[in-house]
Design an enzyme around this catalytic site. Sequence first.
Site, PDB file in Angstrom:
ATOM      1  CG  ASP A  59      14.767 -13.282  -9.285  1.00  0.00           C
ATOM      2  OD1 ASP A  59      14.153 -12.286  -8.859  1.00  0.00           O
ATOM      3  OD2 ASP A  59      15.404 -13.286 -10.355  1.00  0.00           O
ATOM      4  CE1 TYR A  70       7.025 -18.999  -9.241  1.00  0.00           C
ATOM      5  CE2 TYR A  70       8.270 -19.920 -11.079  1.00  0.00           C
ATOM      6  CZ  TYR A  70       7.706 -18.832 -10.437  1.00  0.00           C
ATOM      7  OH  TYR A  70       7.820 -17.581 -10.984  1.00  0.00           O
ATOM      8  N   GLY A 116       8.951  -8.622 -11.306  1.00  0.00           N
ATOM      9  CA  GLY A 116       8.483  -7.759 -12.382  1.00  0.00           C
ATOM     10  C   GLY A 116       9.521  -6.737 -12.764  1.00  0.00           C
ATOM     11  CB  ALA A 117       9.709  -4.463 -15.658  1.00  0.00           C
ATOM     12  CD  GLN A 133       7.514   3.858 -10.660  1.00  0.00           C
ATOM     13  OE1 GLN A 133       7.335   3.246  -9.603  1.00  0.00           O
ATOM     14  NE2 GLN A 133       6.902   4.979 -10.937  1.00  0.00           N
ATOM     15  CB  SER A 136       4.849  -6.689  -9.003  1.00  0.00           C
ATOM     16  OG  SER A 136       5.498  -7.824  -8.486  1.00  0.00           O
ATOM     17  CB  VAL A 139       0.356  -2.881  -6.391  1.00  0.00           C
ATOM     18  CG1 VAL A 139      -0.372  -1.666  -5.836  1.00  0.00           C
ATOM     19  CG2 VAL A 139       0.141  -4.101  -5.509  1.00  0.00           C
ATOM     20  CB  THR A 151      -1.894   5.032   4.501  1.00  0.00           C
ATOM     21  OG1 THR A 151      -2.948   4.881   3.538  1.00  0.00           O
ATOM     22  CG2 THR A 151      -2.483   5.449   5.837  1.00  0.00           C
ATOM     23  CG  HIS A 174       0.883   2.001  -4.783  1.00  0.00           C
ATOM     24  ND1 HIS A 174       1.331   2.872  -3.817  1.00  0.00           N
ATOM     25  CD2 HIS A 174       1.988   1.378  -5.279  1.00  0.00           C
ATOM     26  CE1 HIS A 174       2.658   2.772  -3.725  1.00  0.00           C
ATOM     27  NE2 HIS A 174       3.078   1.881  -4.609  1.00  0.00           N
TER      28      HIS A 174
END
Length: 318
Positions: free
Chosen positions: A39, A69, A83-84, A86, A123, A126, A153, A179
């Site tokens: 991260d 990495y 990622g940002a 929600q 993320s 998706v 689901t 999604h």
Amino acid sequence: MIKKRNTTKISVIGAGSVGATTAYALMLSGVATEIVLVDVNKAKTEGEAMDLSHGADFVKPVNILSGDYKDTEGSDIVVITAGAAQKVGETRLQLINKNINIFKSIIPEVVKYNKDAILLVVSNPVDVLSYVTYKLSGFPKERVIGSGTVLDTSRLKHEIGKRYKIDPRNVNTYIMGEHGDSEIATWSVTNIQNIKIDEYANKENLEYNDNFRKEVYENVKNAAYEVINRKGATFYAIALAVTRIVKAILGDEKTILPVSTLVENYYGIKDVYLGMPCIVGGSGIEKALSIDLNKTEASKLVKSAETLKNTLNNASGL
């Protein structure tokens, strides 16, 4: 194909709520011998790895590391949760421009050290980010998987099980498509242990009508928003969903899961990632299943695909 060996390495890119909880779920499942967290927030990543490592006495042997990495090199699976997040009132598709730019820096680094790994995108949005990953990585479509509608689901099965007072694992159904807000419920193939849902409801004197389907669908579609409104984020259930996908890959289970995959010719849909029932095994997505939908469902699925394509076409930075 994941090669059978004595060690199994999984890297998780992003150590926020979803990434850290996914690492925790993977640790509990015992599927990995090494889990690497990466991260941009180095201190938080180190803290998460330390916290997880302190529980090593209570699970199967596993080495939990924080790193960069290069430390992910040789991973069997790379789970991407970075990622940002929600926010309250924000749709998954509204996240797109922020997260595309993040992925443009992440994916080349992941690929640099993991030429043979399977990439599992979590993320949001998706489906769009799975497509972006597919394009940026140059990997075959089988090895770029989105978590898709596996969680949706499960939510649908939970809703039906709760209303019918049965084990949700006995409900066979799928949410397909995005999604997100344009996802569809496949009522035409839904069954309770091979008994069509309408027949089961009639036999057991249970409700099954337009109002039932609408209420259940809306609850499923809006589930994430309801959780976010109350606690700020969703992470437990998606971590379990990701762990389920990982287990299917590592165990070469060839099980059917509604993951996000590149659709090439299904009801005229092409060149877009969508949640579809797929056979998932050691090589990733081994086959996407073209199940027969009724006309209404097929039409909604096409619209879902169009929504995602339009989002991609309008996104900046691609």
